[in-house]
Design an enzyme around this catalytic site. Structure first.
Site, PDB file in Angstrom:
ATOM      1  CB  THR A   1      -5.362   6.818  -2.983  1.00  0.00           C
ATOM      2  OG1 THR A   1      -4.677   6.710  -1.752  1.00  0.00           O
ATOM      3  CG2 THR A   1      -6.379   5.694  -3.111  1.00  0.00           C
ATOM      4  CB  THR A   2      -4.715   4.836  -8.394  1.00  0.00           C
ATOM      5  OG1 THR A   2      -4.408   3.626  -7.695  1.00  0.00           O
ATOM      6  CG2 THR A   2      -3.434   5.575  -8.729  1.00  0.00           C
TER       7      THR A   2
ATOM      8  CG  ASN B   1       3.752   7.018 -11.569  1.00  0.00           C
ATOM      9  OD1 ASN B   1       4.747   7.277 -10.893  1.00  0.00           O
ATOM     10  ND2 ASN B   1       3.552   5.842 -12.127  1.00  0.00           N
TER      11      ASN B   1
ATOM     12  CG  HIS C   1       1.157  -2.050 -11.256  1.00  0.00           C
ATOM     13  ND1 HIS C   1       0.815  -1.583 -12.507  1.00  0.00           N
ATOM     14  CD2 HIS C   1       1.599  -0.978 -10.555  1.00  0.00           C
ATOM     15  CE1 HIS C   1       1.046  -0.274 -12.562  1.00  0.00           C
ATOM     16  NE2 HIS C   1       1.519   0.122 -11.387  1.00  0.00           N
ATOM     17  CG  HIS C   2       2.317  -4.624  -6.380  1.00  0.00           C
ATOM     18  ND1 HIS C   2       1.249  -4.709  -5.520  1.00  0.00           N
ATOM     19  CD2 HIS C   2       2.427  -3.305  -6.707  1.00  0.00           C
ATOM     20  CE1 HIS C   2       0.747  -3.501  -5.322  1.00  0.00           C
ATOM     21  NE2 HIS C   2       1.449  -2.622  -6.034  1.00  0.00           N
TER      22      HIS C   2
ATOM     23  CE  LYS D   1      -2.358  -0.199  -9.761  1.00  0.00           C
ATOM     24  NZ  LYS D   1      -2.570   0.823  -8.709  1.00  0.00           N
TER      25      LYS D   1
ATOM     26  N   GLY E   1      -3.879   3.710 -12.266  1.00  0.00           N
ATOM     27  CA  GLY E   1      -4.202   5.129 -12.456  1.00  0.00           C
ATOM     28  C   GLY E   1      -3.294   5.759 -13.499  1.00  0.00           C
TER      29      GLY E   1
END
Ligand SMILES: NC(=O)C1=CN([C@@H]2O[C@H](COP(=O)(O)OP(=O)(O)OC[C@H]3O[C@@H](n4cnc5c(N)ncnc54)[C@H](OP(=O)(O)O)[C@@H]3O)[C@@H](O)[C@H]2O)C=CC1
Ligand SMILES: O=C(O)C1=N[C@H](C(=O)O)C[C@H](O)C1
Length: 251
Positions: free
Chosen positions: A79-80, A107, A135-136, A139, A145
């Site tokens: 988790t970021t 990552n 990103h998708h 998010k 992150g």
């Protein structure tokens, strides 16, 4: 040899469901609990969990880790949304549980870690650097992150080499046009349907551009890193930030 007893928190999510499959398929691991929103974390303690894989949301990760650390359950965290304050809070918790290890991995992708490693090496040789992460659109956090950590790593290397601030003549700009500045490095976040997780690190010097790009095409690609983190965190008490610490990159 006995199998590692592993639990997944966030087990019904995009990453969590992949992690459940990866742990079930690993010969040296046993999936002893898989919990999601609304489930009690007591299932982890009841099942004698040794390592919890945390793949949820920035809003709930701290509470989940408090539960694990208090009970001596090691954690591998994907988790970021981490900040210095959150890291300090976690470090303080770990002081009271000195045998427990927590890996925070911005990552899990081996290629992504290598791209950060290469960026550290390149950082001092170029006047300019900017990061574009893509990103998708589901998010929660921006910038990613990975992008935050990449910017920090680059900034550390530039400071150590005595690099001056990078050139930028902008005096007027729409808010956000130059991205977010992380440790002096501009970071731009794209959210686009169809994407998974991608990052470009752009280095510029007069007459020369170096681009380091990483593309995660699916979430299965993160799983070798998740499994590596699970196997190694049991022998590394305290906070470890980044999977690179388990990858012998300088060896
Ligand atoms: N380090 C890495 O390599 C990677 C990290 N990530 C990070 O991992 C995290 C998860 O990403 P992703 O899987 O895409 O997100 P998802 O939204 O697909 O999954 C998150 C899951 O956590 C669940 N959840 C929410 N609150 C709780 C809670 N209180 N207790 C238990 N579970 C909860 C959600 O439940 P519900 O569905 O009901 O909302 C959901 O199933 C993000 O922070 C993301 O940035 C992602 C990819 C790679
Ligand atoms: O939310 C994601 O999807 C991802 N999150 C991580 C991040 O914030 O860096 C890792 C990867 O980029 C995928």
């Amino acid at each position: 040899m006995s199998k590692l007893r592993v639990a997944v928190i966030g087990a019904r999510g995009r990453m969590g469901s992949e992690a459940v499959r990866a742990v079930e398929a690993a010969d040296d691991m046993e999936l002893v609990a898989a919990v999601g929103r609304g489930d009690s974390l007591d299932a982890l303690a009841d099942a004698g969990t040794q390592v919890a894989v945390e793949l949820t949301h920035p809003d709930v990760v701290m509470g989940n880790l408090a539960f694990c650390v208090e009970r001596g359950i090691h954690a591998v965290v994907g988790t970021t949304g981490w900040t210095e304050e959150r890291l300090a809070e976690l470090r303080a918790r770990l002081v009271d549980s000195p045998d427990t290890g927590v890996l925070i991995a911005p990552n899990f992708g081996i290629g992504a870690i290598l791209s950060m490693h290469f960026a550290r090496q390149a950082a001092r040789f170029f006047e300019s650097v900017e990061i574009v992460e893509l990103h998708h659109p589901n998010k929660a956090d921006a910038p990613s992150g990975t992008a935050v950590r990449t910017a920090e790593v680059i900034a550390e290397a530039r400071r150590a080499a005595g690099c001056p601030p990078q050139p930028d003549a902008t005096t007027t700009a729409l808010e956000g046009a130059r991205g977010a500045t992380v440790d002096g490095v501009p970071v731009h976040a794209v959210r686009l349907r169809g994407l998974v997780a991608h990052q470009e690190i752009l280095f510029g010097e007069e007459g020369e551009i170096l681009t380091i790009r990483h593309d995660a095409m699916n979430r299965t690609s993160f799983m070798p890193g998740v499994l590596l983190g699970i196997r190694r965190i049991v022998e590394r008490p305290g906070l470890t930030r980044g999977l690179e610490h388990f990858m012998d990159l300088d060896g």
